[in-house]
Design a protein around this motif. Structure first.
Motif, PDB file in Angstrom:
ATOM      1  N   UNK A 122     -37.748 -20.040  -8.292  1.00  0.00           N
ATOM      2  CA  UNK A 122     -36.594 -20.940  -8.187  1.00  0.00           C
ATOM      3  C   UNK A 122     -35.344 -20.172  -7.759  1.00  0.00           C
ATOM      4  N   UNK A 123     -35.146 -18.996  -8.305  1.00  0.00           N
ATOM      5  CA  UNK A 123     -33.978 -18.186  -7.966  1.00  0.00           C
ATOM      6  C   UNK A 123     -34.017 -17.733  -6.507  1.00  0.00           C
ATOM      7  N   UNK A 124     -35.188 -17.329  -6.027  1.00  0.00           N
ATOM      8  CA  UNK A 124     -35.314 -16.907  -4.631  1.00  0.00           C
ATOM      9  C   UNK A 124     -35.024 -18.062  -3.673  1.00  0.00           C
ATOM     10  N   UNK A 125     -35.477 -19.260  -4.025  1.00  0.00           N
ATOM     11  CA  UNK A 125     -35.179 -20.436  -3.195  1.00  0.00           C
ATOM     12  C   UNK A 125     -33.668 -20.680  -3.155  1.00  0.00           C
ATOM     13  N   UNK A 126     -33.004 -20.490  -4.277  1.00  0.00           N
ATOM     14  CA  UNK A 126     -31.552 -20.643  -4.307  1.00  0.00           C
ATOM     15  C   UNK A 126     -30.858 -19.662  -3.375  1.00  0.00           C
ATOM     16  N   UNK A 127     -31.345 -18.409  -3.329  1.00  0.00           N
ATOM     17  CA  UNK A 127     -30.759 -17.419  -2.424  1.00  0.00           C
ATOM     18  C   UNK A 127     -30.948 -17.816  -0.963  1.00  0.00           C
ATOM     19  N   UNK A 128     -32.098 -18.390  -0.636  1.00  0.00           N
ATOM     20  CA  UNK A 128     -32.348 -18.852   0.730  1.00  0.00           C
ATOM     21  C   UNK A 128     -31.332 -19.910   1.132  1.00  0.00           C
ATOM     22  N   UNK A 129     -31.071 -20.847   0.247  1.00  0.00           N
ATOM     23  CA  UNK A 129     -30.115 -21.920   0.532  1.00  0.00           C
ATOM     24  C   UNK A 129     -28.723 -21.353   0.781  1.00  0.00           C
ATOM     25  N   UNK A 130     -28.324 -20.382  -0.018  1.00  0.00           N
ATOM     26  CA  UNK A 130     -26.991 -19.786   0.124  1.00  0.00           C
ATOM     27  C   UNK A 130     -26.827 -19.086   1.476  1.00  0.00           C
ATOM     28  N   UNK A 131     -27.888 -18.480   1.996  1.00  0.00           N
ATOM     29  CA  UNK A 131     -27.791 -17.647   3.193  1.00  0.00           C
ATOM     30  C   UNK A 131     -27.954 -18.412   4.498  1.00  0.00           C
ATOM     31  N   UNK A 132     -28.312 -19.667   4.436  1.00  0.00           N
ATOM     32  CA  UNK A 132     -28.499 -20.438   5.668  1.00  0.00           C
ATOM     33  C   UNK A 132     -27.194 -20.529   6.453  1.00  0.00           C
ATOM     34  N   UNK A 133     -27.283 -20.348   7.788  1.00  0.00           N
ATOM     35  CA  UNK A 133     -26.116 -20.471   8.645  1.00  0.00           C
ATOM     36  C   UNK A 133     -25.136 -19.315   8.555  1.00  0.00           C
ATOM     37  N   UNK A 134     -25.623 -18.107   8.243  1.00  0.00           N
ATOM     38  CA  UNK A 134     -24.733 -16.942   8.137  1.00  0.00           C
ATOM     39  C   UNK A 134     -24.062 -16.680   9.483  1.00  0.00           C
ATOM     40  N   UNK A 135     -22.717 -16.470   9.521  1.00  0.00           N
ATOM     41  CA  UNK A 135     -21.991 -16.465  10.798  1.00  0.00           C
ATOM     42  C   UNK A 135     -21.889 -15.126  11.526  1.00  0.00           C
ATOM     43  N   UNK A 136     -22.129 -13.985  10.874  1.00  0.00           N
ATOM     44  CA  UNK A 136     -21.915 -12.686  11.520  1.00  0.00           C
ATOM     45  C   UNK A 136     -23.243 -12.157  12.062  1.00  0.00           C
ATOM     46  N   UNK A 137     -23.326 -12.039  13.385  1.00  0.00           N
ATOM     47  CA  UNK A 137     -24.498 -11.452  14.014  1.00  0.00           C
ATOM     48  C   UNK A 137     -24.082 -10.180  14.741  1.00  0.00           C
ATOM     49  N   UNK A 138     -24.966  -9.630  15.561  1.00  0.00           N
ATOM     50  CA  UNK A 138     -24.686  -8.356  16.233  1.00  0.00           C
ATOM     51  C   UNK A 138     -23.494  -8.467  17.176  1.00  0.00           C
ATOM     52  N   UNK A 139     -23.399  -9.562  17.917  1.00  0.00           N
ATOM     53  CA  UNK A 139     -22.292  -9.730  18.861  1.00  0.00           C
ATOM     54  C   UNK A 139     -20.953  -9.839  18.133  1.00  0.00           C
ATOM     55  N   UNK A 140     -20.934 -10.605  17.051  1.00  0.00           N
ATOM     56  CA  UNK A 140     -19.697 -10.747  16.274  1.00  0.00           C
ATOM     57  C   UNK A 140     -19.236  -9.408  15.718  1.00  0.00           C
ATOM     58  N   UNK A 141     -20.175  -8.637  15.161  1.00  0.00           N
ATOM     59  CA  UNK A 141     -19.824  -7.328  14.604  1.00  0.00           C
ATOM     60  C   UNK A 141     -19.359  -6.370  15.695  1.00  0.00           C
TER      61      UNK A 141
END
Length: 438
Positions: A410-429
């Protein structure tokens, strides 16, 4: 700029004793204190929780002070050296405890150990964040960091069965004492190598933020997402780690030595698979690799419920599969936090790397503290007998099995939900790093 392997090896070396103060403490010391040293099960759970809970606010303070440190030796070196010394003293008090230990003495030893651990961990991870400003190189840096952590776990967990074999005794004190001496010996060697070999890069951005910024950083949306994801991702293995010995010995009938050997398979798989997750992160981005690792963790953790008793080969294979995805969250989240730190430095003109990694260290501690306090209290409520090898009612065993499997998933599923749509990728950095460079 690509960092040499020699520099990365020196930087990652302190992870060997630092890691030994993490999960092995949760796996070994609470059962040892509750059985061999005679402390009450609920008291043990409370002690390990309250020490970490008290220690948590100290991490942001340490991070604040690290960011403001300016010496000839550098910003991070004084904190790593001092932290290693204090941690060694605490390890001696904690691992060398003998029967008759009072709760007060146990509390004092644990508190001293975790004070040194805080200073060492915060300064070390913050140093890693500024070794490079390249998106992919940061995955590589923290990949080495995590591999060294896993190697430390693998080696330290092999110490107790080896010590007991050499002593020709099943007395757990031989193993716990040997772990303590190993950690104390490794601290000056590994930390000294890092301090002498690794150079500090010049600062980027101003460092003289105010003390009030300790709380202000928690208002940053991306940092809060990182912290929540890390808390959930740490609580999951924290729950299984706190119950690992009880699950395999009481619920599945393995000997204590066999259960410890199964842990070696788990961490060996994580150690060998760390480079794989670095490649996945380079190919698909860090946050996608992290989400996929959490999804795999859910599958393999659920599968542990069908591990049979007295079938070591099957159990070892199950631990290998469980260890492969479990390695990724810790180092990928820290690599992602370095990107967040650069974005905030660009926005505010102040470098708060130490504060950010102190906040993450505090959350990680909660991830190890909450499971012990919570799970041990639940075990006592359901009537579980903690003495390894003692008889338990079927209802207590069923409760133990459910507690070992369900919360982690259950906790791991919660972490997945939090991380969806993360905005910083290689180009942004890359854009952020270029802007900071100018």
């Amino acid at each position: 700029m690509k960092i040499s392997r020699g520099t990365l090896a020196a930087f990652a070396a302190p992870c060997l004793p630092i890691a030994a103060n993490g999960l092995p403490v949760v796996v070994y010391l609470p059962p040892y204190y509750a059985s061999a040293l005679g402390l009450d099960l609920a008291v043990v759970g409370f002690l390990f929780f309250v020490v970490r809970f008290i220690d948590v606010p100290l991490d942001p303070i340490v991070g604040h002070l690290v960011d403001r440190t300016d010496t000839r030796a550098g910003r991070f070196r004084p904190w790593m050296a001092g932290g290693a010394l204090v941690m060694a003293l605490g390890v001696y008090a904690t691992f060398m405890a003998s029967p008759g230990l009072t709760p007060l003495r146990a509390f004092a030893g644990l508190m001293l150990m975790y004070l040194g651990y805080s200073a060492l961990l915060v300064s070390h991870t913050a140093w890693g964040a500024v070794l490079s400003d390249d998106y992919h190189e940061r995955s590589r840096i923290f990949g080495w960091w995590q591999a060294s952590n896993l190697l430390g776990l693998f080696l330290i967990l092999g110490v107790p069965p080896l010590a007991q074999k050499l002593a020709a005794s099943d007395d757990p004190s031989f193993g716990v004492h040997a772990m303590g001496w190993t950690i104390m010996a490794a601290l000056p060697l590994t930390v000294g190598w890092c301090l002498l070999r690794v150079r500090e890069r010049a600062r980027t951005g101003g460092e003289h933020h105010r003390f009030a910024d300790i709380m202000a950083v928690l208002k940053l949306p991306l940092l809060r997402r990182i912290l929540l994801a890390d808390l959930l991702a740490s609580l999951a293995p924290g729950m299984t780690g706190a119950l690992f010995l009880f699950f395999f010995v009481a619920a599945r009938g393995y000997s204590t030595a066999s259960a410890m050997n199964l842990l070696l398979f788990y961490f060996a798989a994580g150690l060998l698979s760390a480079p794989l997750w670095v490649r996945v992160a380079r190919r698909f981005s860090k946050h996608r690799a992290l989400i996929w690792s959490l999804m795999a963790y859910c599958v393999f953790q659920t599968a542990t419920i069908i591990i049979p008793g007295n079938q070591f080969g099957i159990a070892a294979v199950a631990m290998v599969f469980a260890g492969i995805p479990a390695v990724a969250p810790a180092f990928l989240l820290r690599a992602m936090l370095a990107d967040v730190s650069d974005a905030e430095t660009l926005r505010s003109g102040q470098q708060k790397t130490g504060l950010f990694y102190a906040a993450l260290a505090a959350v990680q501690k909660l991830g190890y503290a909450i499971p012990v306090g919570l799970s041990y209290s639940i075990l006592q409520l359901i009537g579980f007998v903690p003495n390894l090898g003692a008889a338990n009612a079927p209802s207590a065993i069923d409760g133990l099995v459910l507690l070992f499997v369900v919360p982690a998933v259950v906790l791991a599923i919660g972490a997945i939900i939090v991380l969806r749509g993360w905005p910083i990728d290689a180009d942004t950095q890359a854009r952020n790093a270029a802007a900071l460079a100018t």
